[in-house]
Design a protein around this motif. Structure first.
Motif, PDB file in Angstrom:
ATOM      1  N   LEU A  36      40.699  41.792  44.668  1.00 48.57           N
ATOM      2  CA  LEU A  36      39.262  41.831  44.926  1.00 48.57           C
ATOM      3  C   LEU A  36      38.661  40.602  44.250  1.00 48.57           C
ATOM      4  O   LEU A  36      38.641  40.524  43.016  1.00 48.57           O
ATOM      5  N   ASP A  38      35.575  38.548  43.318  1.00 50.15           N
ATOM      6  CA  ASP A  38      34.137  38.665  43.089  1.00 50.15           C
ATOM      7  C   ASP A  38      33.546  37.268  42.925  1.00 50.15           C
ATOM      8  O   ASP A  38      34.025  36.483  42.118  1.00 50.15           O
ATOM      9  N   THR A  45      30.654  43.010  42.652  1.00 51.81           N
ATOM     10  CA  THR A  45      31.662  43.834  41.983  1.00 51.81           C
ATOM     11  C   THR A  45      31.625  45.258  42.519  1.00 51.81           C
ATOM     12  O   THR A  45      32.667  45.825  42.852  1.00 51.81           O
ATOM     13  N   GLU A  49      34.650  47.067  44.430  1.00 51.43           N
ATOM     14  CA  GLU A  49      35.272  48.256  43.836  1.00 51.43           C
ATOM     15  C   GLU A  49      35.190  49.450  44.776  1.00 51.43           C
ATOM     16  O   GLU A  49      36.136  50.234  44.868  1.00 51.43           O
ATOM     17  N   THR A  64      44.300  48.080  42.746  1.00 51.16           N
ATOM     18  CA  THR A  64      43.418  46.939  42.988  1.00 51.16           C
ATOM     19  C   THR A  64      43.376  46.096  41.721  1.00 51.16           C
ATOM     20  O   THR A  64      43.556  46.613  40.611  1.00 51.16           O
ATOM     21  N   LEU A  66      40.806  43.111  40.107  1.00 53.50           N
ATOM     22  CA  LEU A  66      39.538  42.403  40.246  1.00 53.50           C
ATOM     23  C   LEU A  66      39.637  41.025  39.593  1.00 53.50           C
ATOM     24  O   LEU A  66      40.064  40.903  38.445  1.00 53.50           O
ATOM     25  N   THR A  68      37.315  37.277  39.155  1.00 60.38           N
ATOM     26  CA  THR A  68      35.965  36.734  39.246  1.00 60.38           C
ATOM     27  C   THR A  68      36.037  35.218  39.229  1.00 60.38           C
ATOM     28  O   THR A  68      36.655  34.640  38.334  1.00 60.38           O
TER      29      THR A  68
END
Length: 179
Positions: A36, A38, A45, A49, A64, A66, A68
């Motif tokens: 993911l 972001d 976010t 999510e 998953t 995350l 950034t």
């Protein structure tokens, strides 16, 4: 009489941008790691999510992760693209809800596709043309991405959840996975 203008890539990433073949699509998300990405815009976010939760809960993705990026208005750095490509099986990147961030979100998706990772980029519908322009500049005019209803930044958590539910069929379609 119409004239044609040369489009210039504002990110400086047009070099080597001729590959327009999608990465091989998974048959299923079962057991896969979903990246993911972001872009730091408000509600990015939360949207990612929510989509990640749907992909793990309903479609069997294993986990998953995350990530950034540094700045929403430019594509992710090559080191981050390489890390994501190394650690994830598919990626969802979001959310383009302005002109430059929509273009950069699409560029991120194209960079990840070229790194061998099936990717869904998500912009907002108000900036669909910015995303399409970036795909064209990157030599990938047919790059398919999803546009959620604008705006995103001012939504409540419930409204973001609803946008994630609305996006899910297109996320699955772009990834080549049956719903």
């Amino acid at each position: 009489m119409a004239t044609h203008e040369l489009l210039l890539d504002p990110t400086g990433a047009a070099e080597g941008a001729q590959e327009s073949t999608l990465s091989p699509r998974p048959v299923t998300l079962s057991g896969l790691t979903i990246g993911l990405l972001d872009n730091t815009k408000p509600n990015a976010t939360l949207l990612l999510e929510e989509i990640g939760t749907l992909l793990t809960g309903r479609h069997g993705a294993a986990e998953t992760r995350l990530y950034t990026k540094d700045y929403f208005g430019t594509p992710a750095k090559s080191e981050l693209i390489a890390q994501i490509a190394d650690e994830c099986d598919v990626v969802v990147t979001a959310v383009g809800d302005c002109g430059s961030c929509s273009a950069a979100t699409v560029a991120d998706g194209i960079l990840l596709e070229r790194a061998g990772v099936p990717t869904v980029s998500i912009t907002s519908d108000s900036f669909l043309m910015s995303g399409r322009a970036m795909a064209h500049v990157q030599g990938f005019a047919g790059f398919d991405f999803h546009a959620v209803r604008h705006p995103m930044a001012s939504l409540s958590a419930q409204e973001v959840h609803e946008r994630a539910l609305e996006a899910l069929p297109n996320v699955l379609r772009i990834l080549g996975v049956e719903d």
